[in-house]
Design a protein around this motif. Structure first.
Motif, PDB file in Angstrom:
ATOM      1  N   LYS A  60      -7.407   6.054  -8.477  1.00 48.36           N
ATOM      2  CA  LYS A  60      -7.064   4.683  -8.103  1.00 48.36           C
ATOM      3  C   LYS A  60      -6.416   3.924  -9.264  1.00 48.36           C
ATOM      4  CE  LYS A  60     -10.223   2.487  -5.807  1.00 48.36           C
ATOM      5  NZ  LYS A  60     -11.374   1.680  -5.380  1.00 48.36           N
ATOM      6  N   LYS A  73       0.855  -1.190   0.000  1.00 47.32           N
ATOM      7  CA  LYS A  73       0.000   0.000   0.000  1.00 47.32           C
ATOM      8  C   LYS A  73       0.888   1.235   0.000  1.00 47.32           C
ATOM      9  CE  LYS A  73      -0.451   0.075   4.965  1.00 47.32           C
ATOM     10  NZ  LYS A  73      -0.882  -0.693   6.047  1.00 47.32           N
ATOM     11  N   GLY A 111     -15.345   1.811   7.351  1.00 48.10           N
ATOM     12  CA  GLY A 111     -16.306   1.114   6.504  1.00 48.10           C
ATOM     13  C   GLY A 111     -17.700   1.715   6.613  1.00 48.10           C
ATOM     14  N   LEU A 140      -8.001   2.161  -0.258  1.00 48.28           N
ATOM     15  CA  LEU A 140      -8.457   1.174   0.711  1.00 48.28           C
ATOM     16  C   LEU A 140      -7.425   0.955   1.806  1.00 48.28           C
ATOM     17  CD1 LEU A 140     -10.083  -1.353  -1.767  1.00 48.28           C
ATOM     18  CD2 LEU A 140     -11.204   0.460  -0.471  1.00 48.28           C
TER      19      LEU A 140
END
Length: 163
Positions: A111, A49, A87, A78
């Motif tokens: 993204k 990430k 969430g 994410l």
């Protein structure tokens, strides 16, 4: 108060976005840009990430809270910055973000383009001379994603993150 611009500059190397902080300080001194808030995303090739950082040296009293960047990066990459809470909150806040020009298309575009081996500079600015900003950034600039916020949208964005 003039319209704010949320701009995302994508670079083809993981370290490039963090290297433009000095450039932006120079542009501010020349009054070619007013940085309201800024953050970088750096994604080394071998990382699962990206790493994110708010550029607090560039911004003044009008900066958004770190939770804005945390939520935005969480929605895009994410990155579980706030655990399970994000969430539940992401759905509600995601709807509010689309009201201010940060919609699914914006999120999907970022993204799909900010991936391992790249970096990105996220800027909330006013009064920018876009061509001069573009000329000042490193040559490995690859993509500009831009979403304008009018006064009302910027005010709503601030309200979302003051709660």
């Amino acid at each position: 108060m003039q319209m704010a611009t949320l701009t995302v500059w994508k670079f083809d190397a993981p370290e490039s976005a963090s290297q433009v902080e000095r450039t932006l300080l120079g542009l501010q001194k020349q009054e070619l840009i007013t940085v309201v808030d800024a953050a970088t995303v750096s994604w080394p090739v071998d990382a699962r990430k990206p790493r994110t950082k708010q550029l607090t040296d560039l911004v003044g009293a009008g900066a958004l809270s770190g939770s804005f960047w945390g939520l935005l990066f969480g929605l895009i990459f994410l990155v579980p910055l706030l655990g399970v809470v994000i969430g539940a909150a992401a759905g509600a806040l995601g709807g509010k973000l689309s009201d201010v020009g940060i919609d699914d298309d914006f999120i999907e575009s970022v993204k799909s383009q900010v991936t391992p081996g790249t970096s990105a500079l996220f800027l909330l600015t006013r009064d920018e001379v876009l061509d001069r900003v573009r000329e000042s950034l490193p040559p490995e600039h690859a993509e500009l994603i831009r979403s304008n916020l009018d006064r009302e949208q910027e005010a709503r964005l601030r309200e979302v993150f003051e709660d």
